[in-house]
Enzyme design. Structure first.
Site, PDB file in Angstrom:
ATOM      1  CB  SER A  29      -4.997  -1.154   3.217  1.00  0.00           C
ATOM      2  OG  SER A  29      -5.414  -1.243   4.561  1.00  0.00           O
ATOM      3  CG  ASN A  75      -3.892   4.389  -3.038  1.00  0.00           C
ATOM      4  OD1 ASN A  75      -2.750   4.820  -3.138  1.00  0.00           O
ATOM      5  ND2 ASN A  75      -4.782   4.908  -2.198  1.00  0.00           N
ATOM      6  CG  ASN A 127       5.834   2.027  -0.092  1.00  0.00           C
ATOM      7  OD1 ASN A 127       6.602   1.566   0.739  1.00  0.00           O
ATOM      8  ND2 ASN A 127       4.659   2.540   0.237  1.00  0.00           N
ATOM      9  CG  ASP A 180      -7.628   6.065   0.777  1.00  0.00           C
ATOM     10  OD1 ASP A 180      -7.025   5.797  -0.267  1.00  0.00           O
ATOM     11  OD2 ASP A 180      -7.285   6.982   1.553  1.00  0.00           O
TER      12      ASP A 180
HETATM   13  C1  GAR Z   1       3.192   5.577   1.799  1.00  0.00           C
HETATM   14  O1  GAR Z   1       3.091   5.240   3.157  1.00  0.00           O
HETATM   15  C2  GAR Z   1       1.822   5.538   1.147  1.00  0.00           C
HETATM   16  O2  GAR Z   1       0.988   4.559   1.630  1.00  0.00           O
HETATM   17  C3  GAR Z   1       1.295   6.887   1.522  1.00  0.00           C
HETATM   18  O3  GAR Z   1       2.377   7.744   1.290  1.00  0.00           O
HETATM   19  C4  GAR Z   1       3.574   7.039   1.625  1.00  0.00           C
HETATM   20  C5  GAR Z   1       4.570   7.239   0.506  1.00  0.00           C
HETATM   21  O4  GAR Z   1       5.832   6.842   0.902  1.00  0.00           O
HETATM   22  N1  GAR Z   1       0.130   7.214   0.747  1.00  0.00           N
HETATM   23  C6  GAR Z   1      -0.937   7.805   1.251  1.00  0.00           C
HETATM   24  O5  GAR Z   1      -1.000   8.191   2.396  1.00  0.00           O
HETATM   25  C7  GAR Z   1      -2.067   7.987   0.273  1.00  0.00           C
HETATM   26  N2  GAR Z   1      -3.273   8.341   0.966  1.00  0.00           N
HETATM   27  P1  GAR Z   1       7.018   6.718  -0.129  1.00  0.00           P
HETATM   28  O6  GAR Z   1       6.982   7.952  -1.028  1.00  0.00           O
HETATM   29  O7  GAR Z   1       8.264   6.683   0.706  1.00  0.00           O
HETATM   30  O8  GAR Z   1       6.809   5.444  -0.899  1.00  0.00           O
END
Ligand code: GAR
Length: 199
Positions: free
Chosen positions: A135, A106, A14, A144
């Site tokens: 979200s 977040n 992301n 959250d």
């Molecule tokens: C994402 O899906 C983010 O929403 C999640 O970790 C992933 C990170 O992916 N975060 C959570 O679950 C926080 N509670 P990335 O490192 O490939 O961007």
């Protein structure tokens, strides 16, 4: 130009999408620093884009508060307008949330308030739902529980694993994150007003 700090723990896909979007001349925000709580793979994206980064390893501190104070000191150096938690898999101590909220957002891989916490994808699968989502929220003192800025449904398909479902959610998260940052930067979304609005 809105300046953004991004905090990560993992692969940073992301973060990567936000860096790509922010590279466009007409995008009204710039990532000025990337921070991590561990030696995260995603830090390589910052390096590739020539963006400074820092690591404050959670495991090197006796308490969450001590870790948070060092993380906070690093953020103060950069004075970002906005802090984005993009896969930071640690709860921030209250002191840090109070310092940065509501300019602290977040991303979460579920349709909040459904399935909050560290295992949003796994918990949705275990619950047997046919739809989950993505979200973007303002961070508050809970897990959250902050005001929802953007969210979208994502289907759960027969045979999905945690990995396949998460990979279907992530592109939606990326789109929501980029659009939310753009709206904040363009003055179309006022986080202070959102955070103080009655729910
Ligand atoms: C994402 O899906 C983010 O929403 C999640 O970790 C992933 C990170 O992916 N975060 C959570 O679950 C926080 N509670 P990335 O490192 O490939 O961007």
């Amino acid at each position: 130009m809105l300046t953004v700090a991004v905090l990560i723990s993992g692969t940073g896909s992301n973060l990567r999408a936000l860096l790509d979007a922010a590279a466009a001349a007409d995008f009204p925000a710039r990532v000025v620093v990337v921070g991590a709580d561990r030696d995260a793979d995603g830090l390589a994206h910052a390096e590739e884009f020539g963006i400074p980064s820092f690591t404050v390893p959670f495991t090197h501190y006796a308490t969450r508060e001590e870790w948070g104070r060092e993380l906070g000191a690093q953020l103060e150096v950069w004075q970002p307008d906005l802090v984005v938690l993009s896969g930071l898999m640690r709860l921030l101590p209250t002191e840090l949330v109070e310092r940065w909220a509501p300019q602290l957002i977040n991303t979460h891989p579920a349709y909040l308030p459904e399935f909050p916490g560290a295992h949003g994808v796994r918990d949705a699968l275990a619950a047997g739902v046919t739809e989950t989502g993505a979200s973007v929220i303002v961070v508050d003192g809970g897990v959250d529980t902050g005001p929802i800025l953007a969210q979208e449904r994502v289907p759960v398909l027969p045979g999905d694993t945690e990995h396949t479902l998460h990979e279907r959610i992530k592109p939606v998260e990326r789109r929501l994150l980029i659009e939310t940052v753009r709206q904040i930067a363009a003055g179309e979304l006022d986080l202070a007003a959102t955070a103080s609005a009655p729910s």
